[in-house]
Scaffold this active site. Structure first.
Site, PDB file in Angstrom:
ATOM      1  N   ASP A 116       0.886  -1.162   0.000  1.00 29.62           N
ATOM      2  CA  ASP A 116       0.000   0.000   0.000  1.00 29.62           C
ATOM      3  C   ASP A 116       0.933   1.224   0.000  1.00 29.62           C
ATOM      4  O   ASP A 116       2.077   1.125   0.426  1.00 29.62           O
ATOM      5  CB  ASP A 116      -0.842  -0.029   1.279  1.00 29.62           C
ATOM      6  N   LYS A 117       0.442   2.378  -0.464  1.00 27.03           N
ATOM      7  CA  LYS A 117       1.322   3.548  -0.520  1.00 27.03           C
ATOM      8  C   LYS A 117       1.261   4.377   0.761  1.00 27.03           C
ATOM      9  O   LYS A 117       2.233   4.492   1.494  1.00 27.03           O
ATOM     10  CB  LYS A 117       0.974   4.438  -1.727  1.00 27.03           C
ATOM     11  N   THR A 144      -2.413   1.493  -4.661  1.00 25.75           N
ATOM     12  CA  THR A 144      -2.849   2.664  -3.881  1.00 25.75           C
ATOM     13  C   THR A 144      -4.217   3.173  -4.316  1.00 25.75           C
ATOM     14  O   THR A 144      -4.613   3.006  -5.461  1.00 25.75           O
ATOM     15  CB  THR A 144      -1.808   3.804  -3.996  1.00 25.75           C
ATOM     16  N   ASP A 177      -1.198  -0.647   6.018  1.00 23.64           N
ATOM     17  CA  ASP A 177      -1.267  -0.073   7.371  1.00 23.64           C
ATOM     18  C   ASP A 177      -2.659   0.396   7.731  1.00 23.64           C
ATOM     19  O   ASP A 177      -2.898   0.774   8.858  1.00 23.64           O
ATOM     20  CB  ASP A 177      -0.301   1.117   7.489  1.00 23.64           C
TER      21      ASP A 177
END
Length: 605
Positions: A378-379, A530, A580
């Site tokens: 994920d970004k 993303t 996250d």
């Protein structure tokens, strides 16, 4: 499943609306059977274990083998010869019930596994011991029965405790929905009602700082709404009349009147909960392997038991001797060690990992981590800091330092994340703020205030058009360049001219570049997924050296991308996902290995 091409171009723009439930994989019977017992509470196994252990102690004390081994004569009292039988009956039905019901589910699904093996062993030991107590020649196996149940309960208690956190993730998602909503009645007055009582078509008022109780459409007001929990996009999304808002998102600085379009189970957040639940159920591969091993052991036990009986019937020529040997084989086929070995290894390995800052939720992670060859990231908050910083300042006829001092003074009382970024940049440079009068928030646009008798505005570039303020050619070019780089821009102007532009971006983590380089050295392919815009994704990917990325991916898209990567990568190895946020939960579970970084939300972790 979404159908991405095998050889993909450098990047993919991902569709927002995809029906993930329609194409959700069909679960086979055995997967459900495996999960039958996983819905038990660890506290239940804990209680069963301790109570069973207490019941086991008298059984061990009165066992003939124990009296022989330790050289003592057990105390007797009227009826003491029936005590072991009585305790064994309680143990078999109280402690062993979870294994018996699990075995029934497995047999119904025609997939005998671990539960069947345990249930079979304790049932054989129990029936044989009862028959011996009532006169059949032989030695009862009550102590074998009791210790087998105890050890299996202990192993399952360890296992359930490590799995429990997964269901905690669902509770965490549910906690994003507020419990009350401000419903607007026909006369325009607000009344507080429970979110459960909200109906489609009703109107609610969402005040600044509150969470959306349901999905809806904005009918009045302007505000910026933080949807990071769902899309992972770090920039708050501007909402005005006609825009959609989602349950769980956080309203910014303006009040919004919202028409409810979806409630309860139909909201996007509820669908995410369902995605997480489905992904938990669809774990499959390694569980199938474990169940397969237990199934082979079960069939082996039946075969060995039958052979033992036949051979000893011919060799010893007594039924009693043949039955005793057969029962021994059948009970031993479910080794005590099997119930404890895996949970204890896991407990040890997780303790070692924890010392090195790695928390392992699922024992299978150890095995899967060996064979990774694609890691998707994920970004926001994972590869990047998740916090905006000022990247560039473009000014007309003042210095960058003066522009930043003035902007920080104006934005000091604003709650907007981009405003906070300007203030923290000024604080980092130790610039002293100037005093501000007549501070005012203009909903959906920005803020305005007076400094030293002059009126200044700071906010979105769109505000310029409404204010008829001049933008020089140089500044216009800078604005376009910043937008092309995927940066967010804040404009500061007075009543006549634009004074400065602030380009802000979510900067990549220092450690991210090193991590990507290290992975490439090990021939592991990094992929970025993303919810952010194409330009932002491209900029971060280029900075970090990632060749393949997907932009504008919603949670269900992320999960589908992971499933697709797994499909393409089936022969080469496993796929990990690192995230996250709450929006990453379905993808973390869909991957062969999910890795949540410590700075993330509790749901992801």
């Amino acid at each position: 499943m979404s159908d991405y091409p095998t050889q993909q171009p450098k990047h993919e723009q991902h569709p927002h609306h995809q029906d993930t439930h329609k194409n959700h994989e069909h679960h086979e019977g055995h997967e459900h059977s495996h999960h039958e017992h996983s819905h038990h509470d660890p506290a239940q196994f804990k209680q069963k274990f301790w109570l069973s252990l207490v019941l086991t102690l008298p059984i061990l004390y009165y066992a003939e083998q124990f009296q022989t081994w330790f050289g003592y004569d057990a105390l007797t009292f009227p009826g003491s010869e029936w005590l072991s039988l009585l305790l064994a009956v309680v143990l078999y039905f109280y402690g062993g019930w979870v294994f018996l019901s699990g075995a029934v589910s497995e047999i119904r699904a025609k997939q005998p596994g671990m539960m069947t093996l345990i249930a079979f062993a304790i049932t054989v030991a129990f029936i044989y011991s009862v028959v011996v107590t009532f006169g059949f020649p032989g030695m009862p196996l009550y102590w074998e029965l009791a210790t087998l149940i105890d050890i299996m309960l202990l192993g399952h208690w360890f296992e359930m405790a490590s799995v429990q956190q997964a269901s905690g993730a669902l509770d965490e998602l549910a906690s994003l929905i507020p419990s009350t909503a401000h419903r607007l009645n026909d006369s325009g007055q607000t009344e507080d009602i429970s979110v459960r009582d909200l109906r489609q078509g009703e109107r609610i008022l969402v005040r600044p700082g509150e969470q959306m109780p349901a999905d809806g459409m904005v009918v009045e007001g302007r505000s910026s709404v933080n949807e990071a929990f769902l899309t992972g996009e770090s920039t708050p999304v501007e909402k005005a009349e006609g825009d959609e808002v989602m349950a769980g998102s956080v309203n910014g600085e303006g009040a919004l009147t919202v028409d409810i379009t979806e409630t309860g189970e139909s909201t996007t957040l509820s669908q995410m909960q369902r995605l997480v639940e489905e992904a938990q159920q669809a774990r499959g591969r390694y569980q199938r392997l474990a169940d397969k091993a237990a199934a082979w052991l079960f069939y082996l036990a039946i075969t060995a038991g039958t052979l033992t009986f036949v051979v000893w019937m011919f060799a010893a020529d007594t039924v009693q001797f043949a039955v005793a040997r057969t029962v021994t084989v059948l009970v031993i086929a479910c080794p005590h060690a099997l119930g404890l070995a895996i949970p204890l290894v896991v407990a040890n390995a997780t303790a070692l990992s924890a010392k090195h800052g790695i928390l392992v939720r699922n024992r299978e992670a150890f095995d899967r981590a060996r064979q990774l060859n694609v890691i998707a990231f994920d970004k926001t908050g994972t590869l990047t800091q998740g916090v905006f910083q000022v990247a560039d300042i473009f000014t007309a006829d003042m210095s960058a330092e003066d522009a930043l001092t003035l902007a920080a003074s104006l934005e000091h009382r604003s709650e907007h994340p981009l405003a906070q970024a300007i203030v923290s940049t000024a604080e980092d440079k130790q610039l002293e703020q100037r005093s501000v009068q007549d501070f005012e928030t203009v909903s959906g646009k920005g803020v305005r205030a007076e400094v030293d008798g002059n009126r200044y505005h700071i906010g979105r570039p769109e505000w310029l058009e409404e204010s008829n303020v001049n933008l020089t050619d140089d500044l216009r070019a800078s604005l376009e360049s910043a937008h092309n780089k995927g940066q967010s821009v804040i404009v500061m102007f007075d009543d006549d001219n634009v004074l400065a532009l602030f380009a802000l971006e979510d900067t990549p983590r220092e450690s991210a570049k090193r991590a990507i380089a290290a992975l490439k050295k090990q021939n592991i392919t990094p992929v970025m997924v993303t919810g952010d815009a194409e330009a932002v994704a491209q900029r971060v990917a280029e900075t970090l050296g990632i060749d393949r990325y997907y932009a504008r991916a919603l949670p269900e898209d992320k999960a589908n991308i992971i499933k697709d990567l797994k499909q393409q990568n089936k022969q080469q190895g496993d796929v990990a996902f690192v995230g996250d946020g709450i929006n990453d939960a379905p993808a973390l579970l869909a991957a062969d290995l999910g890795i949540a970084i410590g700075a993330g939300t509790n749901v992801a972790i």
